[in-house]
Write an enzyme that holds these catalytic residues in place. Structure first.
Site, PDB file in Angstrom:
ATOM      1  N   ARG A 291       4.956  49.239  23.580  1.00 42.85           N
ATOM      2  CA  ARG A 291       3.978  49.229  24.937  1.00 42.85           C
ATOM      3  C   ARG A 291       4.449  50.025  25.994  1.00 42.85           C
ATOM      4  O   ARG A 291       3.608  50.263  26.918  1.00 42.85           O
ATOM      5  CB  ARG A 291       3.566  47.733  24.860  1.00 42.85           C
ATOM      6  CG  ARG A 291       4.790  47.078  25.484  1.00 42.85           C
ATOM      7  CD  ARG A 291       4.713  45.343  25.410  1.00 42.85           C
ATOM      8  NE  ARG A 291       4.590  45.127  23.723  1.00 42.85           N
ATOM      9  CZ  ARG A 291       4.270  43.798  23.347  1.00 42.85           C
ATOM     10  NH1 ARG A 291       4.143  42.908  24.207  1.00 42.85           N
ATOM     11  NH2 ARG A 291       4.470  43.705  22.045  1.00 42.85           N
TER      12      ARG A 291
ATOM     13  N   LYS B 237      17.000  44.582  15.669  1.00 44.12           N
ATOM     14  CA  LYS B 237      16.262  43.709  14.528  1.00 44.12           C
ATOM     15  C   LYS B 237      17.049  42.775  13.522  1.00 44.12           C
ATOM     16  O   LYS B 237      18.058  43.459  13.192  1.00 44.12           O
ATOM     17  CB  LYS B 237      15.236  44.478  13.728  1.00 44.12           C
ATOM     18  CG  LYS B 237      14.164  45.076  14.233  1.00 44.12           C
ATOM     19  CD  LYS B 237      13.080  45.828  13.745  1.00 44.12           C
ATOM     20  CE  LYS B 237      12.083  46.643  14.678  1.00 44.12           C
ATOM     21  NZ  LYS B 237      11.019  45.513  15.080  1.00 44.12           N
TER      22      LYS B 237
HETATM   23  N1  BES Z   1       7.285  48.423  15.614  1.00 40.06           N
HETATM   24  C1  BES Z   1       7.468  47.147  16.011  1.00 40.06           C
HETATM   25  C2  BES Z   1       6.410  46.336  15.233  1.00 40.06           C
HETATM   26  C3  BES Z   1       6.206  46.518  13.574  1.00 40.06           C
HETATM   27  C4  BES Z   1       6.666  45.313  12.797  1.00 40.06           C
HETATM   28  C5  BES Z   1       5.472  47.534  13.114  1.00 40.06           C
HETATM   29  C6  BES Z   1       6.190  45.536  11.744  1.00 40.06           C
HETATM   30  C7  BES Z   1       5.516  47.336  11.694  1.00 40.06           C
HETATM   31  C8  BES Z   1       5.855  46.262  11.022  1.00 40.06           C
HETATM   32  C9  BES Z   1       7.284  46.844  17.156  1.00 40.06           C
HETATM   33  O1  BES Z   1       7.890  47.623  18.314  1.00 40.06           O
HETATM   34  C10 BES Z   1       8.098  45.388  17.642  1.00 40.06           C
HETATM   35  O2  BES Z   1       9.111  45.431  17.183  1.00 40.06           O
HETATM   36  N2  BES Z   1       7.345  44.519  17.760  1.00 40.06           N
HETATM   37  C11 BES Z   1       7.879  43.114  18.312  1.00 40.06           C
HETATM   38  C12 BES Z   1       7.245  42.705  19.428  1.00 40.06           C
HETATM   39  C13 BES Z   1       8.001  41.639  20.038  1.00 40.06           C
HETATM   40  C14 BES Z   1       9.523  41.697  20.433  1.00 40.06           C
HETATM   41  C15 BES Z   1       7.164  41.089  21.201  1.00 40.06           C
HETATM   42  C16 BES Z   1       7.325  42.286  17.026  1.00 40.06           C
HETATM   43  O3  BES Z   1       6.145  42.401  16.565  1.00 40.06           O
HETATM   44  O4  BES Z   1       8.148  41.276  16.591  1.00 40.06           O
HETATM   45 MN    MN Z   2      10.297  47.097  18.139  1.00 40.87          MN
END
Ligand code: BES
Ligand code: MN
Ligand code: ZN
Length: 485
Positions: free
Chosen positions: A336, A263
């Protein structure tokens, strides 16, 4: 937790502070029902004082009025209830805001004549503080709350339920607020087991060897980058003659760095990426404490998503617990993958209903913000759970899972890809991915709590900074509904 009890409305008030409600109206602030004895003790000057202090009665407005030795209580705390003092969630929020403003007091009395469950729940939820990591002395916790109401069996039952619900929300908040250096899969599993023991529930913890034997390919892959290896926790409440069997599943990523797809923004908030897990662990214990006639098993995959030489990679193909294969398109779409394994395991028990909660997508925050939980799944259960959640004071909104979008998840090599080749609709894409692991006709609902789980803004109503406990009340209310209560 602070003790809460009833006090006869006609009895003399003895407390450090007394909470009254203020209703906003076109004629200015008015006292909400229940404030009369407080106003009488102050020579019916309360509305004048409120006007002088600039109070309007709007939500989240808390006005403190010292009684200057004129009454047996030192302080009146007037809390805004908005235009409708009978609306339960307004009451919950107003009372919560008042209690949040009263840290350091010993005994707070609430003189608001409104639905007792809402008054008690709002009051208790507003007392929460997470002080584990504060080395300097914090103010001692509030010892006693009394609520002006005649004692009756229904009132006693309402107080008992409010205590159990607040304890569940606190348990979830505590798990989530505990930082990831102390809460990692092994320690989270141990703490969840301890919490389950308070209701003598049966607990099973699968360690990495058991996960490998059980072919949990998703959980193992996501957890492979960390030296803190993954776990799968199962907590079961089994009453005699259950009316239904409910499976709960929660995402337990104790920290989500994104993995090799690391991230680039807001990584610190990913200490809350186990909020779904915290909610289902808290909920199954609360459902047992409430002695609801439903059998419930919480299935909770726990893993830490970190990059390292042993981490899983984008382009890996995983074989999941149920034999389906998944092409990993992005290691940050890890939720997921652990959920697919958790769901597969939960379904082996053939539950009547499956309720899953997770901080699954940033797209949920874009679409619905930080207040509204997105609900997806089989339409019947989805709408039932959303209605139960909304009635309990959480905002839950149904979202579609369009068949038309499923082809975006097609993979050239595996049964499914973890990302869609089409743009947009990320919350729905994640829901569609989970749908692939549900058999035809299975009632199920996915609650995406990415926004609501963590309050990065200031405290408000009964909601502190940090963990909120989102979805706990919705899941308990849904279980009550499914139990026929
Ligand atoms: N844990 C995150 C989602 C999230 C984002 C929770 C902000 C709380 C606040 C999840 O694992 C994630 O990183 N999702 C990605 C998915 C993408 C790579 C398809 C996202 O939402 O950017
Ligand atoms: Mn994630
Ligand atoms: Zn995540």
């Amino acid at each position: 937790m602070t003790a809460v009890s009833l006090a006869d409305p006609s009895a003399q008030i003895a407390a450090d502070a007394v909470v009254v409600g203020v209703v906003s109206s076109s004629d200015g602030p008015q006292l909400a029902p229940g404030a009369k004895p407080v106003d009488a003790a102050l020579g019916t000057r309360l509305v004048t004082a409120l006007k002088a202090a600039g109070a309007s009665g709007k939500p989240d407005e808390v006005t403190k009025i010292p009684t200057l030795g004129l009454a047996p209580f030192g302080l009146v705390v007037a809390t805004g209830l908005g235009p409708d003092a009978k609306q339960s969630e307004q009451v919950r929020r107003g009372v919560g805001a008042a209690l949040r403003a009263l840290t350091g007091k010993k005994h707070v009395h609430i003189a608001i004549d409104a639905p007792l469950d809402a008054v008690a729940e709002g009051a208790l939820l507003g007392t929460y503080a997470f002080t584990t990591y504060k080395s300097s002395a914090t103010k001692p916790a509030l010892r006693k709350i009394t609520i002006a109401a005649k004692s009756a069996p229904a009132a006693t039952a309402a107080l008992r339920r409010a205590r159990i619900v607040a304890e569940a929300v606190f348990a979830a908040r505590d798990f989530i607020n505990t930082p990831p250096n102390d809460l990692y899969p092994e320690s989270f599993a141990a703490r969840a087991s301890e919490h389950a023991a308070t209701q003598k529930l049966s607990v099973e913890v699968l360690d990495p060897r058991a996960l490998a034997r059980g072919k949990f390919g998703g959980i193992l892959a996501v957890g492979s980058g960390s030296t803190r290896l993954p776990r799968l926790v199962r907590i079961t409440y089994r009453p005699t003659n259950p009316k239904a069997r409910i499976a709960l599943v929660g995402k337990g990523i104790t920290f989500d760095s994104g993995g090799l797809n690391i991230k680039t923004a807001n990584m610190a908030a990913m200490t809350s990426d186990m909020s779904g897990a915290a909610a289902v662990v808290a909920a199954v214990v609360a459902i047992a404490a409430l002695k609801l006639p439903v059998e419930v098993t919480a299935t909770v995959p726990m893993a830490e998503n970190l990059p390292s030489g042993s981490a899983y990679r984008p382009s890996d193909v995983l074989t999941m617990r149920n034999g389906q294969t998944v092409e990993v398109s992005d290691t940050d779409a890890e939720g997921r993958l652990v959920l697919a394994d958790g769901i597969a395991r939960a379904l082996e028990d053939d539950p009547d209903y499956l309720i899953e909660a997770s901080t699954l997508t940033g797209a949920q925050v874009v679409a619905l913000g930080t207040r509204v939980i997105g609900a997806m799944g089989e339409a019947g259960l989805r709408d039932r759970v959303a209605a139960a959640g909304n009635a309990a004071g959480e905002l839950v909104w149904a979202m579609p899972l369009p068949d038309e979008m499923r082809s975006g998840l097609d993979s050239p090599f595996a049964d499914i890809s973890s990302l869609s080749s089409e743009k947009g609709g990320g919350m729905l894409v994640a829901g569609l991915f989970l749908a692939d692991f549900m058999p035809e006709g299975q009632p199920w609902v996915h609650l995406d709590i990415a926004g609501p789980a963590w309050n990065s803004g200031g405290a408000r109503d009964y909601t502190p900074k940090g963990a909120t406990g989102a979805a706990v009340r919705t899941i308990i209310a849904a279980a009550e509904d499914l139990a026929g209560r």
